[in-house]
Design an enzyme around this catalytic site. Structure first.
Site, PDB file in Angstrom:
ATOM      1  N   TRP A 145       0.890  -1.182   0.000  1.00 23.91           N
ATOM      2  CA  TRP A 145       0.000   0.000   0.000  1.00 23.91           C
ATOM      3  C   TRP A 145       0.919   1.220   0.000  1.00 23.91           C
ATOM      4  O   TRP A 145       1.631   1.463   0.975  1.00 23.91           O
ATOM      5  CB  TRP A 145      -0.899   0.023   1.235  1.00 23.91           C
ATOM      6  N   GLU A 217       7.944  -1.448   1.568  1.00 26.60           N
ATOM      7  CA  GLU A 217       7.848  -1.131   3.000  1.00 26.60           C
ATOM      8  C   GLU A 217       8.748  -2.133   3.735  1.00 26.60           C
ATOM      9  O   GLU A 217       8.639  -3.334   3.478  1.00 26.60           O
ATOM     10  CB  GLU A 217       6.418  -1.331   3.511  1.00 26.60           C
ATOM     11  N   ASP A 250       9.625   2.909   1.770  1.00 29.83           N
ATOM     12  CA  ASP A 250       8.487   3.693   2.249  1.00 29.83           C
ATOM     13  C   ASP A 250       8.328   3.390   3.743  1.00 29.83           C
ATOM     14  O   ASP A 250       7.867   2.318   4.115  1.00 29.83           O
ATOM     15  CB  ASP A 250       7.252   3.263   1.447  1.00 29.83           C
ATOM     16  N   GLN A 253       4.809   4.059   8.047  1.00 27.20           N
ATOM     17  CA  GLN A 253       4.352   3.573   9.359  1.00 27.20           C
ATOM     18  C   GLN A 253       5.506   3.209  10.274  1.00 27.20           C
ATOM     19  O   GLN A 253       5.369   3.208  11.487  1.00 27.20           O
ATOM     20  CB  GLN A 253       3.457   2.338   9.171  1.00 27.20           C
ATOM     21  N   LYS A 279       3.055   9.480   7.516  1.00 25.10           N
ATOM     22  CA  LYS A 279       2.202   9.398   8.705  1.00 25.10           C
ATOM     23  C   LYS A 279       2.860   9.861  10.017  1.00 25.10           C
ATOM     24  O   LYS A 279       2.410  10.799  10.658  1.00 25.10           O
ATOM     25  CB  LYS A 279       1.764   7.961   8.905  1.00 25.10           C
ATOM     26  N   ARG A 413      -4.183  -5.386  13.229  1.00 25.29           N
ATOM     27  CA  ARG A 413      -2.974  -4.550  13.290  1.00 25.29           C
ATOM     28  C   ARG A 413      -2.997  -3.790  14.606  1.00 25.29           C
ATOM     29  O   ARG A 413      -3.972  -3.101  14.917  1.00 25.29           O
ATOM     30  CB  ARG A 413      -2.933  -3.569  12.127  1.00 25.29           C
TER      31      ARG A 413
HETATM   32  C1  LIG Z   1       3.196   2.216   3.904  1.00 21.62           C
HETATM   33  C2  LIG Z   1       2.277   3.298   3.417  1.00 21.62           C
HETATM   34  N1  LIG Z   1       2.688   4.116   2.453  1.00 21.62           N
HETATM   35  C3  LIG Z   1       1.923   5.111   1.987  1.00 21.62           C
HETATM   36  C4  LIG Z   1       0.650   5.293   2.479  1.00 21.62           C
HETATM   37  C5  LIG Z   1      -0.201   6.383   1.909  1.00 21.62           C
HETATM   38  O1  LIG Z   1      -0.190   7.470   2.765  1.00 21.62           O
HETATM   39  P1  LIG Z   1      -1.314   8.598   2.641  1.00 21.62           P
HETATM   40  O2  LIG Z   1      -2.603   7.932   2.971  1.00 21.62           O
HETATM   41  O3  LIG Z   1      -0.881   9.620   3.645  1.00 21.62           O
HETATM   42  O4  LIG Z   1      -1.262   9.115   1.244  1.00 21.62           O
HETATM   43  C6  LIG Z   1       0.167   4.472   3.478  1.00 21.62           C
HETATM   44  C7  LIG Z   1      -1.182   4.665   4.008  1.00 21.62           C
HETATM   45  O5  LIG Z   1      -1.756   3.861   4.686  1.00 21.62           O
HETATM   46  C8  LIG Z   1       0.996   3.445   3.967  1.00 21.62           C
HETATM   47  O6  LIG Z   1       0.593   2.605   4.927  1.00 21.62           O
END
Ligand SMILES: Cc1ncc(COP(=O)(O)O)c(C=O)c1O
Length: 441
Positions: A145, A217, A250, A253, A279, A413
């Site tokens: 995501w 991630e 990324d 989180q 975030k 989670r």
């Molecule tokens: C790992 C990761 N990257 C990017 C995003 C996207 O972030 P945003 O919702 O602030 O655009 C999320 C959102 O849940 C995320 O969990």
């Protein structure tokens, strides 16, 4: 106001909400049947006066807890100086945030761009990677995501792909290395990186010779809290190098302490070419960052890199980011996440011993996942049970999040604020214990 009038007023507010909800576009299924009036520390208060312990830190953002005094002070101070500027102007807070972030990162990540959301930061990272490499092929995990903007959404495979037309050309998947549910049906509980071999072979076969990046991630969240296995990141990085691709990590989180250290990638000794933070950087306000090295920045600049948004380099969110970073360091929140994470994990593992449906507990620090199964032998996910557990948790005063995409499993989670007390961790565990039992009935 006496209690009965307060009660009447909140009943009215809830009633009004139920009717007025029709005014909203539903953006992720039905909205929760709650009206939240306050969010303070680790607790939410509903309009009808119920208290709910927040085990998701809002949308995994409020790592300092809700409305931390340092954040409120930063909003107040910045508000008196400058909230927003012409996008080509910069303020002191933007420069200082860049300096302070770079100071806690490896020297190879020395240039920063500040945006609002995680999707935007990833969009900028992908655009930088494409411009720098001249390619456009991007690999991302099947359980990823990365956001809802077009480029980030094209590299988001966990959900939302159908019905919106073509994804970006060159978007390709890598199998999520979840050893509890091995994607290539090879490993059981210990990943030997066969899925990475397979994924790279498939990507090479599809490539038209225009590789740009892998975006990943370090602990996949929506995929069900899947930490990349030991050695995976180093091997992935080497394969990127061989193909002339950049590695984008990324840490939306995982960044800024949640996993028990400042950044998740530190475990593997691998420095990405581009890092995105979001975030946790704003602690609940919209702030994200894309970081890279001087060489990539210079090359992109010379090629005319354009990422001019209305809120790029806005001063107020930057001041909040500084307050968040300072608090994470001053209050030693990574260490706190490690210690409290051990307590929470211990509690979840104890629940695993008593509840047959808890198949696996995984994650790091205060980013943990509880994989719910119909039975442990088959590991078949149990999304209906998971939905009943989370509903019961909310009734009992605990907000806990479930991801239940058929291919990924049904995983709770668990990500409370890093400032949560040990006592509140125990309260959350007690509620979850009861909900796991009640949801069976
Ligand atoms: C790992 C990761 N990257 C990017 C995003 C996207 O972030 P945003 O919702 O602030 O655009 C999320 C959102 O849940 C995320 O969990």
């Amino acid at each position: 106001m006496d209690d009965s009038r307060a009660d009447e007023r909140s009943q009215l507010a809830v009633g009004v909400l139920a009717d007025d909800r029709r005014l909203l576009i539903r953006y992720g299924g039905e909205l929760a049947d709650l009206l939240i009036e306050r969010a303070q520390g680790s607790w939410l208060t509903t309009a009808d006066g119920r208290r709910i312990l927040d085990f998701t830190s809002g949308q995994m953002c409020a790592t300092l807890g809700h409305s931390h005094p340092a954040i409120l002070a930063a909003i107040n101070d910045a508000g008196r100086r400058a909230v927003h500027l012409y996008s080509g102007f910069v303020s002191r807070d933007v420069i200082e945030l860049a300096r302070e972030l770079v100071a806690v990162l490896p020297p190879a990540l020395s240039r920063a761009l500040f945006l609002s959301t995680g999707g935007e930061a990833n969009e900028a990272a992908l655009r930088l990677a494409k411009l720098h490499t001249g390619g456009h092929e991007v690999l991302a995990f099947t359980g990823s995501w990365h956001g809802m903007t077009a480029g980030a959404a094209s590299s988001t495979y966990s959900a939302g792909r159908r019905g919106y037309g073509p994804a970006m050309p060159g978007s390709m998947v890598l199998p999520t290395p979840n050893s509890y549910r091995c994607p290539v049906r090879h490993c059981a509980n210990h990943c030997d990186l066969t899925c990475l071999d397979v994924g790279m072979e498939l990507a090479d076969a599809q490539s038209t010779g225009a590789p740009a990046a892998v975006i990943a991630e370090p602990i996949l969240s929506v995929a069900g809290i899947v930490p990349l296995p030991e050695g995976y990141l180093a091997s992935l990085h080497a394969r990127c190098r061989e193909r002339g691709m950049l590695l984008i990590l990324d840490e939306a989180q995982t960044g800024l302490g949640r996993v028990g250290r400042m950044f998740a990638f530190e475990r593997d000794g691998v420095v990405p070419d581009i890092l995105t933070l979001s975030k946790t950087l704003g602690g609940g306000l919209p702030l994200s960052a894309t970081l890279t090295g001087a060489e990539i920045e210079q090359d992109a600049f010379e090629k005319g890199f354009l990422h001019f948004t209305s809120h790029v380099s806005d001063p107020l969110p930057a001041a909040v980011g500084r307050a968040v970073l300072r608090t994470v360091l001053d209050e030693r929140l990574p260490e706190r996440a490690a210690a409290l994470g051990a307590r929470l994990r211990g509690g979840l593992e104890e629940l695993q011993q008593r509840h047959e449906q808890v198949g696996d507990v995984r994650g790091e620090g205060l980013l943990l996942g509880v994989d719910l199964v119909q039975d442990r032998a088959t590991r078949t996910p149990d999304p209906d049970y998971g939905a009943r557990v989370t509903e019961r948790c909310v009734e009992l005063g605990l907000n806990i999040n479930i991801v239940k995409f058929p291919a990924l499993g049904s995983i709770l989670r668990v990500a409370p604020p890093l400032t949560i007390s040990a006592q509140d961790i125990d309260i959350g565990l007690e509620i979850l214990d009861r909900a796991l039992t009640d949801a069976r009935a």
